[in-house]
Enzyme design. Structure first.
Site, PDB file in Angstrom:
ATOM      1  N   GLY A 148       0.850  -1.195   0.000  1.00 14.17           N
ATOM      2  CA  GLY A 148       0.000   0.000   0.000  1.00 14.17           C
ATOM      3  C   GLY A 148       0.881   1.238   0.000  1.00 14.17           C
ATOM      4  O   GLY A 148       2.095   1.149   0.222  1.00 14.17           O
ATOM      5  N   LEU A 149       0.236   2.371  -0.236  1.00 12.98           N
ATOM      6  CA  LEU A 149       0.962   3.641  -0.286  1.00 12.98           C
ATOM      7  C   LEU A 149       1.636   3.964   1.047  1.00 12.98           C
ATOM      8  O   LEU A 149       1.241   3.431   2.097  1.00 12.98           O
ATOM      9  CB  LEU A 149      -0.019   4.772  -0.624  1.00 12.98           C
ATOM     10  N   SER A 150       2.592   4.863   1.000  1.00  9.76           N
ATOM     11  CA  SER A 150       3.183   5.382   2.229  1.00  9.76           C
ATOM     12  C   SER A 150       2.080   6.051   3.049  1.00  9.76           C
ATOM     13  O   SER A 150       1.284   6.822   2.507  1.00  9.76           O
ATOM     14  CB  SER A 150       4.270   6.397   1.881  1.00  9.76           C
ATOM     15  N   GLY A 151       1.999   5.724   4.321  1.00 12.37           N
ATOM     16  CA  GLY A 151       0.962   6.311   5.174  1.00 12.37           C
ATOM     17  C   GLY A 151      -0.390   5.625   5.080  1.00 12.37           C
ATOM     18  O   GLY A 151      -1.363   6.071   5.672  1.00 12.37           O
ATOM     19  N   SER A 152      -0.441   4.524   4.323  1.00 14.99           N
ATOM     20  CA  SER A 152      -1.732   3.835   4.176  1.00 14.99           C
ATOM     21  C   SER A 152      -2.115   3.105   5.463  1.00 14.99           C
ATOM     22  O   SER A 152      -3.298   2.859   5.707  1.00 14.99           O
ATOM     23  CB  SER A 152      -1.691   2.858   2.999  1.00 14.99           C
ATOM     24  N   GLY A 153      -1.133   2.758   6.263  1.00 14.17           N
ATOM     25  CA  GLY A 153      -1.425   2.082   7.525  1.00 14.17           C
ATOM     26  C   GLY A 153      -0.787   0.699   7.650  1.00 14.17           C
ATOM     27  O   GLY A 153      -1.087  -0.045   8.588  1.00 14.17           O
ATOM     28  N   LYS A 154       0.091   0.366   6.722  1.00 12.23           N
ATOM     29  CA  LYS A 154       0.706  -0.967   6.727  1.00 12.23           C
ATOM     30  C   LYS A 154       1.388  -1.281   8.062  1.00 12.23           C
ATOM     31  O   LYS A 154       1.118  -2.307   8.684  1.00 12.23           O
ATOM     32  CB  LYS A 154       1.765  -1.076   5.605  1.00 12.23           C
ATOM     33  N   SER A 155       2.286  -0.398   8.472  1.00  9.97           N
ATOM     34  CA  SER A 155       3.065  -0.689   9.682  1.00  9.97           C
ATOM     35  C   SER A 155       2.197  -0.631  10.935  1.00  9.97           C
ATOM     36  O   SER A 155       2.341  -1.475  11.831  1.00  9.97           O
ATOM     37  CB  SER A 155       4.248   0.278   9.806  1.00  9.97           C
TER      38      SER A 155
ATOM     39  N   SER B 205       6.168  -1.859  -1.803  1.00  7.87           N
ATOM     40  CA  SER B 205       6.246  -2.782  -2.949  1.00  7.87           C
ATOM     41  C   SER B 205       5.255  -2.370  -4.049  1.00  7.87           C
ATOM     42  O   SER B 205       4.217  -3.010  -4.236  1.00  7.87           O
ATOM     43  CB  SER B 205       6.051  -4.238  -2.531  1.00  7.87           C
TER      44      SER B 205
HETATM   45  P1  ADP Z   1       2.661   2.914   6.275  1.00  4.04           P
HETATM   46  O1  ADP Z   1       3.362   1.889   7.088  1.00  4.04           O
HETATM   47  O2  ADP Z   1       1.697   2.323   5.285  1.00  4.04           O
HETATM   48  O3  ADP Z   1       3.572   3.927   5.646  1.00  4.04           O
HETATM   49  P2  ADP Z   1       1.839   3.979   8.820  1.00  4.04           P
HETATM   50  O4  ADP Z   1       1.278   2.785   9.509  1.00  4.04           O
HETATM   51  O5  ADP Z   1       3.247   4.387   9.157  1.00  4.04           O
HETATM   52  O6  ADP Z   1       1.707   3.754   7.234  1.00  4.04           O
HETATM   53  O7  ADP Z   1       0.896   5.245   9.030  1.00  4.04           O
HETATM   54  C1  ADP Z   1      -0.505   5.177   8.941  1.00  4.04           C
HETATM   55  C2  ADP Z   1      -1.120   6.299   9.769  1.00  4.04           C
HETATM   56  O8  ADP Z   1      -2.534   6.290   9.555  1.00  4.04           O
HETATM   57  C3  ADP Z   1      -0.884   6.127  11.248  1.00  4.04           C
HETATM   58  O9  ADP Z   1      -0.608   7.398  11.802  1.00  4.04           O
HETATM   59  C4  ADP Z   1      -2.241   5.601  11.754  1.00  4.04           C
HETATM   60  O10 ADP Z   1      -2.494   5.941  13.095  1.00  4.04           O
HETATM   61  C5  ADP Z   1      -3.212   6.285  10.802  1.00  4.04           C
HETATM   62  N1  ADP Z   1      -4.515   5.595  10.644  1.00  4.04           N
HETATM   63  C6  ADP Z   1      -5.730   6.153  10.744  1.00  4.04           C
HETATM   64  N2  ADP Z   1      -6.721   5.250  10.565  1.00  4.04           N
HETATM   65  C7  ADP Z   1      -6.121   4.072  10.335  1.00  4.04           C
HETATM   66  C8  ADP Z   1      -6.605   2.766  10.091  1.00  4.04           C
HETATM   67  N3  ADP Z   1      -7.899   2.471  10.045  1.00  4.04           N
HETATM   68  N4  ADP Z   1      -5.701   1.767   9.887  1.00  4.04           N
HETATM   69  C9  ADP Z   1      -4.380   2.062   9.924  1.00  4.04           C
HETATM   70  N5  ADP Z   1      -3.848   3.271  10.159  1.00  4.04           N
HETATM   71  C10 ADP Z   1      -4.708   4.293  10.367  1.00  4.04           C
END
Ligand code: ADP
Length: 200
Positions: free
Chosen positions: A35-42, A109
């Site tokens: 998923g995109l950066s900031g999508s919530g993967k980690s 990815s």
């Molecule tokens: P990634 O690893 O994809 O770059 P991060 O997990 O670092 O993304 O960041 C995702 C951000 O989105 C976090 O600050 C998280 O708290 C927020 N967020 C809001 N709603 C959700 C959700 N339903 N699931 C996952 N993350 C969420």
């Protein structure tokens, strides 16, 4: 000295993945979060890791924090380096897999080609793709690490979703739409999906 003294004990066989899985009381799999950066993967992968651990499983998250600063600290974001990044991650995940460990791999990815490359390294039967599907606008408004702002300002080149493509999976094993649920709900959904694959 008799030559027989120099003969080492002969083991029936090497310790197998199945032996380790038995000890850990789980089936090992590689769950590949894309998923995109900031999508919530980690965020989701770490939440699921904690939940799995609390429920008696033995999981390990692989993400930028433990991979890019260590084994892959000599790689950038060119097409070749992204591919090498993913190759090494997939190889590491495969080592974990053969140790009986459930890995949760959290990496953008971005292309179908690169994900199918990872899948070919890990092995089709052990690789499950989880698409963390969050619209670009939502990721950008979260801008967890301030990277979108920099990418828009031209300070980061080749940023996925801005000036480098992201190809959504066509047929993911699981899709999570984070804009429509809380983190806790997302964690529960992923955990429930995993149970079918990891339970003995
Ligand atoms: P990634 O690893 O994809 O770059 P991060 O997990 O670092 O993304 O960041 C995702 C951000 O989105 C976090 O600050 C998280 O708290 C927020 N967020 C809001 N709603 C959700 C959700 N339903 N699931 C996952 N993350 C969420």
């Amino acid at each position: 000295m008799e030559t027989t003294n120099n003969i080492h004990p002969i083991f029936d066989r090497l310790l197998q993945r199945a032996d380790r899985e038995k000890r850990l009381n789980q089936k090992a799999k590689v769950f590949w979060f894309t998923g995109l950066s900031g999508s919530g993967k980690s965020t989701i992968a770490q939440g699921v890791e904690r939940k799995l651990y609390n429920e008696g499983f033995f999981p390990q998250v692989l993400d930028g924090d433990n991979i890019r600063i260590g084994i892959n600290n000599n790689l950038g974001f060119s097409v070749e380096d992204r591919r090498e990044n993913i190759r090494r991650i997939a190889e590491v995940a495969k080592l974990y897999l053969n140790s009986g460990i459930i890995t949760l791999n959290s990496f953008i990815s971005p292309t179908r080609e690169i994900r199918s490359f990872a899948k070919s390294i890990v092995g089709e039967e052990d690789f499950l793709e989880i698409f963390i599907n969050t619209p670009l606008e939502v990721c950008e408004s979260r801008d967890v690490k301030g990277l979108y702002k920099k990418a828009r300002a031209g300070q980061i080149k080749g940023f996925t979703g801005i000036d480098s493509p992201y190809e959504p999976p066509e047929n993911p094993d699981l899709e999570i739409k984070t804009a429509e649920m809380t983190v806790e709900e997302a964690v529960e959904k992923v955990y429930g999906f995993m149970l079918d694959h990891i339970s003995k």
